[in-house]
Design an enzyme around this catalytic site. Sequence first.
Site, PDB file in Angstrom:
ATOM      1  N   MET A 171      48.165  39.707  22.445  1.00  0.00           N
ATOM      2  CA  MET A 171      46.726  40.007  22.424  1.00  0.00           C
ATOM      3  C   MET A 171      45.904  38.857  23.004  1.00  0.00           C
ATOM      4  O   MET A 171      44.973  39.070  23.771  1.00  0.00           O
ATOM      5  CB  MET A 171      46.279  40.293  20.986  1.00  0.00           C
ATOM      6  N   LYS A 199      27.251  49.069  37.534  1.00  0.00           N
ATOM      7  CA  LYS A 199      27.857  49.723  36.363  1.00  0.00           C
ATOM      8  C   LYS A 199      29.025  48.879  35.847  1.00  0.00           C
ATOM      9  O   LYS A 199      29.512  47.974  36.558  1.00  0.00           O
ATOM     10  CB  LYS A 199      28.349  51.114  36.762  1.00  0.00           C
ATOM     11  N   TYR A 231      56.837  38.511  21.289  1.00  0.00           N
ATOM     12  CA  TYR A 231      57.022  39.726  20.487  1.00  0.00           C
ATOM     13  C   TYR A 231      58.144  40.591  21.041  1.00  0.00           C
ATOM     14  O   TYR A 231      58.300  40.727  22.260  1.00  0.00           O
ATOM     15  CB  TYR A 231      55.738  40.556  20.494  1.00  0.00           C
ATOM     16  N   ARG A 252      34.109  65.983  41.149  1.00  0.00           N
ATOM     17  CA  ARG A 252      34.001  65.220  39.909  1.00  0.00           C
ATOM     18  C   ARG A 252      32.655  65.547  39.260  1.00  0.00           C
ATOM     19  O   ARG A 252      32.605  66.163  38.216  1.00  0.00           O
ATOM     20  CB  ARG A 252      34.145  63.732  40.259  1.00  0.00           C
TER      21      ARG A 252
HETATM   22  C1  PLP Z   1      31.167  53.319  41.464  1.00  0.00           C
HETATM   23  C2  PLP Z   1      30.395  54.090  42.478  1.00  0.00           C
HETATM   24  C3  PLP Z   1      30.044  53.498  43.701  1.00  0.00           C
HETATM   25  C4  PLP Z   1      30.530  52.137  44.151  1.00  0.00           C
HETATM   26  O1  PLP Z   1      31.756  52.256  44.840  1.00  0.00           O
HETATM   27  P1  PLP Z   1      32.470  50.966  45.495  1.00  0.00           P
HETATM   28  O2  PLP Z   1      33.743  51.502  46.041  1.00  0.00           O
HETATM   29  O3  PLP Z   1      32.689  50.003  44.370  1.00  0.00           O
HETATM   30  O4  PLP Z   1      31.555  50.421  46.512  1.00  0.00           O
HETATM   31  C5  PLP Z   1      29.202  54.218  44.546  1.00  0.00           C
HETATM   32  N1  PLP Z   1      28.772  55.451  44.207  1.00  0.00           N
HETATM   33  C6  PLP Z   1      29.120  56.055  43.046  1.00  0.00           C
HETATM   34  C7  PLP Z   1      28.617  57.434  42.750  1.00  0.00           C
HETATM   35  C8  PLP Z   1      29.961  55.400  42.152  1.00  0.00           C
HETATM   36  O5  PLP Z   1      30.323  56.014  41.006  1.00  0.00           O
END
Ligand code: PLP
Length: 369
Positions: free
Chosen positions: A313, A37, A264, A136
Amino acid sequence: MKTEETVLEIDLTALERNIQYLKSRLKPTTWFLAVVKASSYGNEATQIAAYIEKKKLANYFAVAYTSEGIALRKRGISLPIIVLHPQSINFDDIIKYQLEPTLYSLRTAHLFLEYAEKHQLSDYPVHLKCNTGLNRLGFDFNQIDEVLSLLKNNGTVKVKTAYSHLAASEDMNEKVFTENQIQRFIAFQEKINQTFAHKVIYHQCNTSGILNYPEAQFDMVRSGIGMYGFANDAALQPYLTPIMSLKSVISQIHCLEIGDSLGYNRGYIADHITKTATIPVGHADGINRIYGKGKGFIFIHGKKAPILGNVCMDMIMVDITHIDCEEGDEVIVFDKEHTAETLAESAGTISYELMTSMAHRIKRLYIEG
Ligand SMILES: *Cc1c(COP(=O)(O)O)cnc(C)c1O
C-alpha cells in the site's frame, strides 16, 4: 532539487511551453479549451487552472463532473467552465457556481429545460454533445432535429458551443474512421446553424486531433494530455515536455540471501544474493499492484531498478543488486526523461491512467523556470 520524501514535482513553465506548442499548430483565431478534469490529470486542477488563467493561455476550461467545477470556482477561477458530464441532481450547483452544462441526451435536455423554465433562467449557456461514433455520450444524428426544436426560440438557455469527441485520433490506422467522424460532425453543424441566429462555437479535436487533423480544428480545440506533456506520437514527443515527475527516496536497503523472500505473500524469492531498496510509494499512491513482480521499474542514479514482488500500500521494494546507492538517495519513479508513458506501458496501460492515479496525499511541488 534533491528530494527527501515522495513528491510530485510539477513544472509550470513546461506546461506553458506545451500549450504554446499546441497553439502553434492552430490558426491564430482558434480558441483553446484546457481540459482540467480528474485533478488536471493528477496535477491538481486548482493550481493548473489558476496558472493557465493568470498567463491567459486558454479561452475555456472543461471538467468532467460538477464537483470539479465547484472546486475551481471556489479558488476564484473566472473563465467559463464546461461540465462535460453532468447529472440532473447537479443543476442547482451548476447554476450557483456559474458552470456550463453539457446537454448530451434527450433526457438531460428535457430535464435542464424544465429546470431552466422553473427557475426563470435567461440565455443560460449550455453545450450540445454530438455523437459521431464514439458511442459514449451525445445525441445521435437522428435525435438532433428533436433537440433543436426544443431549443429553438427557447429564451431560457443559449447554445454557446456544440462539440463531439474523436475515438481514435492518435491512431493513423483509423484515419478513415476519424475522417468519417469529422464529416458527421459537419452534418450536425449544418443542422445547428440552420436553427440559431447567433454563432455557435464548434469543437471536436482533443490533443491528438490537434496534431493529426488540423482541418478539424473548427472554432476551438480541447486539450488535456498534450498540455501535460504527452503527444501520443513518438515523432512529436520531442516538442512536448512531461510536466509531472514522481520522485522519492531510498528508505532502507536490505540484502537477501538465496531462498529469502520479499514482501507480502512472499512475492519474490531470491535465487541469488539480492540487494533491495524500499521506497515510500505504493498502490495507495497510484503505483498499482499491476506494476509488481518485475513489470514496473524506477530509476536510481540513472540505472533501472525493477520492482520486486508485490506492490504494498505504502511502499515498493526494488532490485538494486547492480546499482551503487545508499539509504537516503533520491530515486525517480518517472520524470521528463524516464516518462510516465514508459512506466505505464510496462504494465499495459497509458500515461493518462498513471498520472490520474497519483494520490492526493503525495505532496505537490510547483516549479517555474
Ligand atoms: C478528456 C477529454 C478531452 C481531452 O483529451 P486529451 O486526449 O487528453 O487531449 C477532450 N474532450 C473530451 C470530451 C474529453 O472527455
